[in-house]
Write an enzyme that holds these catalytic residues in place. Sequence first.
Site, PDB file in Angstrom:
ATOM      1  N   THR A 131      66.517  20.538  25.739  1.00 24.73           N
ATOM      2  CA  THR A 131      66.780  20.485  27.179  1.00 24.73           C
ATOM      3  C   THR A 131      66.547  19.049  27.646  1.00 24.73           C
ATOM      4  O   THR A 131      65.762  18.306  27.030  1.00 24.73           O
ATOM      5  CB  THR A 131      65.840  21.411  27.963  1.00 24.73           C
ATOM      6  OG1 THR A 131      64.499  21.000  27.678  1.00 24.73           O
ATOM      7  CG2 THR A 131      66.028  22.856  27.547  1.00 24.73           C
ATOM      8  N   GLU A 163      69.968  26.466  27.716  1.00 27.70           N
ATOM      9  CA  GLU A 163      69.446  27.734  27.208  1.00 27.70           C
ATOM     10  C   GLU A 163      70.514  28.820  27.148  1.00 27.70           C
ATOM     11  O   GLU A 163      70.338  29.849  26.509  1.00 27.70           O
ATOM     12  CB  GLU A 163      68.297  28.227  28.107  1.00 27.70           C
ATOM     13  CG  GLU A 163      67.021  27.416  28.015  1.00 27.70           C
ATOM     14  CD  GLU A 163      66.982  26.198  28.943  1.00 27.70           C
ATOM     15  OE1 GLU A 163      68.053  25.702  29.329  1.00 27.70           O
ATOM     16  OE2 GLU A 163      65.876  25.749  29.261  1.00 27.70           O
ATOM     17  N   LYS A 200      59.932  23.584  51.720  1.00 26.73           N
ATOM     18  CA  LYS A 200      59.365  24.615  52.585  1.00 26.73           C
ATOM     19  C   LYS A 200      58.832  23.962  53.851  1.00 26.73           C
ATOM     20  O   LYS A 200      57.840  23.249  53.820  1.00 26.73           O
ATOM     21  CB  LYS A 200      58.264  25.381  51.854  1.00 26.73           C
ATOM     22  CG  LYS A 200      58.026  26.735  52.466  1.00 26.73           C
ATOM     23  CD  LYS A 200      57.321  27.657  51.508  1.00 26.73           C
ATOM     24  CE  LYS A 200      57.417  29.096  52.007  1.00 26.73           C
ATOM     25  NZ  LYS A 200      56.656  30.012  51.178  1.00 26.73           N
ATOM     26  N   TRP A 244      62.334  28.201  54.203  1.00 34.62           N
ATOM     27  CA  TRP A 244      62.990  27.431  53.158  1.00 34.62           C
ATOM     28  C   TRP A 244      64.169  26.635  53.697  1.00 34.62           C
ATOM     29  O   TRP A 244      64.963  27.124  54.482  1.00 34.62           O
ATOM     30  CB  TRP A 244      63.525  28.355  52.062  1.00 34.62           C
ATOM     31  CG  TRP A 244      62.467  29.143  51.377  1.00 34.62           C
ATOM     32  CD1 TRP A 244      62.241  30.478  51.506  1.00 34.62           C
ATOM     33  CD2 TRP A 244      61.475  28.657  50.471  1.00 34.62           C
ATOM     34  NE1 TRP A 244      61.171  30.855  50.726  1.00 34.62           N
ATOM     35  CE2 TRP A 244      60.690  29.759  50.086  1.00 34.62           C
ATOM     36  CE3 TRP A 244      61.181  27.393  49.951  1.00 34.62           C
ATOM     37  CZ2 TRP A 244      59.619  29.634  49.205  1.00 34.62           C
ATOM     38  CZ3 TRP A 244      60.117  27.275  49.079  1.00 34.62           C
ATOM     39  CH2 TRP A 244      59.346  28.380  48.714  1.00 34.62           C
TER      40      TRP A 244
HETATM   41  P1  AMP Z   1      71.066  21.615  31.469  1.00 29.64           P
HETATM   42  O1  AMP Z   1      70.267  22.485  30.602  1.00 29.64           O
HETATM   43  O2  AMP Z   1      70.781  20.166  31.326  1.00 29.64           O
HETATM   44  O3  AMP Z   1      72.521  21.941  31.341  1.00 29.64           O
HETATM   45  O4  AMP Z   1      70.651  21.934  32.972  1.00 29.64           O
HETATM   46  C1  AMP Z   1      70.793  23.226  33.503  1.00 29.64           C
HETATM   47  C2  AMP Z   1      70.535  23.196  34.984  1.00 29.64           C
HETATM   48  O5  AMP Z   1      71.516  22.403  35.659  1.00 29.64           O
HETATM   49  C3  AMP Z   1      70.643  24.542  35.648  1.00 29.64           C
HETATM   50  O6  AMP Z   1      69.481  25.319  35.486  1.00 29.64           O
HETATM   51  C4  AMP Z   1      70.897  24.160  37.097  1.00 29.64           C
HETATM   52  O7  AMP Z   1      69.702  23.809  37.767  1.00 29.64           O
HETATM   53  C5  AMP Z   1      71.745  22.923  36.959  1.00 29.64           C
HETATM   54  N1  AMP Z   1      73.161  23.275  37.106  1.00 29.64           N
HETATM   55  C6  AMP Z   1      74.079  23.456  36.146  1.00 29.64           C
HETATM   56  N2  AMP Z   1      75.278  23.754  36.667  1.00 29.64           N
HETATM   57  C7  AMP Z   1      75.120  23.775  38.010  1.00 29.64           C
HETATM   58  C8  AMP Z   1      75.980  24.038  39.120  1.00 29.64           C
HETATM   59  N3  AMP Z   1      77.262  24.321  38.959  1.00 29.64           N
HETATM   60  N4  AMP Z   1      75.444  23.989  40.359  1.00 29.64           N
HETATM   61  C9  AMP Z   1      74.147  23.695  40.538  1.00 29.64           C
HETATM   62  N5  AMP Z   1      73.292  23.432  39.546  1.00 29.64           N
HETATM   63  C10 AMP Z   1      73.762  23.470  38.292  1.00 29.64           C
END
Ligand code: AMP
Length: 545
Positions: A185, A330, A435, A440
Amino acid sequence: MMDYPLTISTVMRYGTTVFGDKEVVTCAGDEPARRRSYAAVGERAARLANALRSLGVDGDQRVATFMWNNAEHLEAYLAIPSMGAVLHTLNLRLSPEQVGYIATHAGDYAVIVDASLIPLFANVLPLAETIKHVIVSGPADAAALGALTGQGREVHSYEELLAGARDTFDWPDLDERSAAAMCYTSGTTGLPKGVAYSHRSSYLHSMAVCTANALGASEQDRIMPIVPQFHANAWGLPYAAMMSGADLVMPDRFMIPAAVVKLIETEKVTMGAGVPTIWQGMLAHLRAHGGDVSSLRTLVCGGSALPEAVMRAYADEFGITMTHAWGMTELSPLGSVAREPVGVTGEAVWPYRASQGRLICGVEGRLTGDDGQVLPSDGKAVGELECRGPWITASYYLDDAPEKFHDGWLRTGDVGTLDAEGFIRLTDRAKDVIKSGGEWISSMELENLIMAHPAVAEAAVIGVPDDRWGERPLAAVVLRPDAEATPDELRAYLADRIPRWQLPERWTFVDEVPKTSVGKFKKTTLRDQYAAGTLAVTKLGALPH
Ligand code: AMP
């Protein structure tokens, strides 16, 4: 029915024979692009597997890549899992310390490095002692290679290894539940965590990517993944292309908007995939310089929230429908895709297209509240999204992280609503919600609204401590070149669109929003800058009535 294993080797065999004359094109900057048929990729994957075997890869050793998106990276994607080893894509945007930590944690045994990245990787090697073989892809002179040598480590040329290896490989029968690949990640907070994808999960995920309600990859497509192959397997697109017979158009290291537009024009790309920053940059370029992007059927966008203003601009000015998608490392990574339901037309399409989309079959979702209770999926209740399904990780590699799981569900850390039709609308990351006075405020909603202002190129909103309300939003804004706007004007613009109590009084103008290695807003940096007093913040008084 037959108990037939779902493996990457099956995908490779199919794609490189049935679609043997399809091609992977690799951008070479000002030189003509490099072209390779899938049949040739298959033969070279066999050579690579033989070469790796001769270097001692005979089990589930991790073979890492430190590469751009290109034909050789595709060969690694096919050969390494299919021979029973584990493909570990290293993120070349991280610091040497982080890459070294990740390579050591995964126990990487060998690595394939793009020649253009040798200077960067030379800084990683002293911190990655498990690596015994460094294989350099692309032309490199002796001095550059010298930077990679070290005790107990051998340096090889990718092309020489392949030239000296047999062009067929006895691909083993693999357990579909064995590890095929791993990816860490991007870790905006804390240490990166490893996710190991199985053959089965990768196969099912790639099939899902190909379905029409998801990205609908088919033989008609020429897919250009700008999203890096080191970021969640380029959203599964390389395997989806092998399955569907789509051609791949790889940018290599040429990702500035002018190069991307040129690649679309010359290679007649039908589908691009990347994070919002990429498509925002391309939009600005197209507006300023024009370009023929008429071959595109869609631009897929995920990784961060795609501002509605950007989607509308592509539709209105260039006739391109963008496809907003949500996912995470994930989840292999695809979770949901935003398309309006059939029959929805006109202005009514936008709340659907701008949402994070409808969960795809195979990804189940639910919302939970603060104390873990399950909330209704009614489009109103706001909670943390939890997911489960066959391509969602059930654990992290050598890391228990019990706080990330809940009764067999993955806690995504994303906060928002889920409706009865399966549409997700995220309002925040759990750690980013603001918050104020017990209520929120959605930082994502504020960002989207501010980015719809014509003078604004980018905006990020964070919560900052406030004596009266506990927390209040601070907006960090990047103006478009030559555009002007004052905090008062921007607030007045927002005032018609959101409840008054949510309007930020703190504003700062920055040259760039800090970003993570994969192009997401890095709000931790903004928070640190605010705490250190290095942001020039304007604080507005109360709004006139
Ligand atoms: P990663 O594991 O680096 O792909 O990051 C995943 C995270 O990116 C997710 O849990 C979201 O917080 C954010 N994310 C991915 N796609 C979107 C989207 N279309 N809109 C908002 N947040 C997103």
